[in-house]
Scaffold this motif. Structure first.
Motif, PDB file in Angstrom:
ATOM      1  N   ALA A 169       0.843  -1.062  -0.016  1.00 33.42           N
ATOM      2  CA  ALA A 169      -0.039   0.081  -0.027  1.00 33.42           C
ATOM      3  C   ALA A 169       0.728   1.257  -0.132  1.00 33.42           C
ATOM      4  N   THR A 170       2.121   1.157  -0.496  1.00 30.41           N
ATOM      5  CA  THR A 170       2.977   2.341  -0.518  1.00 30.41           C
ATOM      6  C   THR A 170       2.465   3.227  -1.713  1.00 30.41           C
ATOM      7  N   PRO A 171       2.260   4.324  -1.548  1.00 28.69           N
ATOM      8  CA  PRO A 171       2.194   5.444  -2.627  1.00 28.69           C
ATOM      9  C   PRO A 171       3.248   5.480  -3.670  1.00 28.69           C
ATOM     10  N   GLY A 172       2.721   6.085  -4.694  1.00 28.49           N
ATOM     11  CA  GLY A 172       4.049   6.682  -5.620  1.00 28.49           C
ATOM     12  C   GLY A 172       4.477   7.850  -5.125  1.00 28.49           C
ATOM     13  N   PRO A 173       5.636   8.435  -5.661  1.00 29.91           N
ATOM     14  CA  PRO A 173       6.540   9.393  -5.140  1.00 29.91           C
ATOM     15  C   PRO A 173       5.594  10.800  -5.205  1.00 29.91           C
ATOM     16  N   GLU A 174       4.830  10.791  -6.230  1.00 31.60           N
ATOM     17  CA  GLU A 174       4.193  12.063  -6.387  1.00 31.60           C
ATOM     18  C   GLU A 174       3.010  12.156  -5.174  1.00 31.60           C
ATOM     19  N   PHE A 175       2.702  11.015  -4.575  1.00 31.07           N
ATOM     20  CA  PHE A 175       1.542  11.069  -3.631  1.00 31.07           C
ATOM     21  C   PHE A 175       2.072  10.931  -2.212  1.00 31.07           C
ATOM     22  N   SER A 176       3.460  10.763  -2.050  1.00 32.99           N
ATOM     23  CA  SER A 176       4.040  10.456  -0.735  1.00 32.99           C
ATOM     24  C   SER A 176       3.706  11.771   0.115  1.00 32.99           C
ATOM     25  N   GLY A 177       3.476  11.351   1.544  1.00 29.33           N
ATOM     26  CA  GLY A 177       2.975  12.485   2.408  1.00 29.33           C
ATOM     27  C   GLY A 177       1.481  12.807   2.258  1.00 29.33           C
ATOM     28  N   VAL A 178       0.826  12.110   1.402  1.00 29.95           N
ATOM     29  CA  VAL A 178      -0.611  12.555   1.290  1.00 29.95           C
ATOM     30  C   VAL A 178      -1.488  11.247   1.958  1.00 29.95           C
TER      31      VAL A 178
END
Length: 127
Positions: free
Chosen positions: A16-25
């Protein structure tokens, strides 16, 4: 001996790890039909990660529930959906039209040959 124990833990953590564009969201967990998604929205782009173990061999089998879940969370219409059955990315139309697709930056690697006072040859390759 620790490596065999660590590999399954890392594999499960990456599901469930987000892509780099969505990290921190922070994700919004939502259920649509039989599918459960973590939805992340950043600007006019969204990412849906399917969490349940439902058998789905193609994006088409979970695409409609993913679109509905993204539209519910974002409040915008999904203009484009891409990805696979586990992780989908959407471009959102929030009334002003969908954003232009991101253009990948082009970098060149160049080699100079036979340089002298009269010039030479320059060969460049994109990478």
């Amino acid at each position: 001996m620790r490596l065999p124990v660590l590999i399954p833990i890392l594999a499960v953590a990456a599901c469930a790890t987000p892509g780099p564009e969505f990290s921190g969201v922070s994700p919004v967990r939502t259920k649509m039909g039989a599918s459960v998604f973590d939805i992340r929205v950043a600007g006019r782009r969204a990412e849906a990660i399917r969490l349940n173990p439902q058998p789905a061999m193609r994006l088409s089998s979970v695409g409609v529930p993913a679109v509905l879940a993204i539209e519910r969370v974002s409040g915008c219409r999904v203009d484009r959906l891409s990805g696979d059955q586990a992780m989908m990315r959407a471009t959102l139309d929030c009334g002003a039209g969908a954003p232009a697709p991101k253009r990948r930056e082009t970098y060149l690697e160049c080699d100079a040959f036979e340089l002298d006072a009269d010039g030479g040859e320059l060969i460049c390759y994109p990478f």
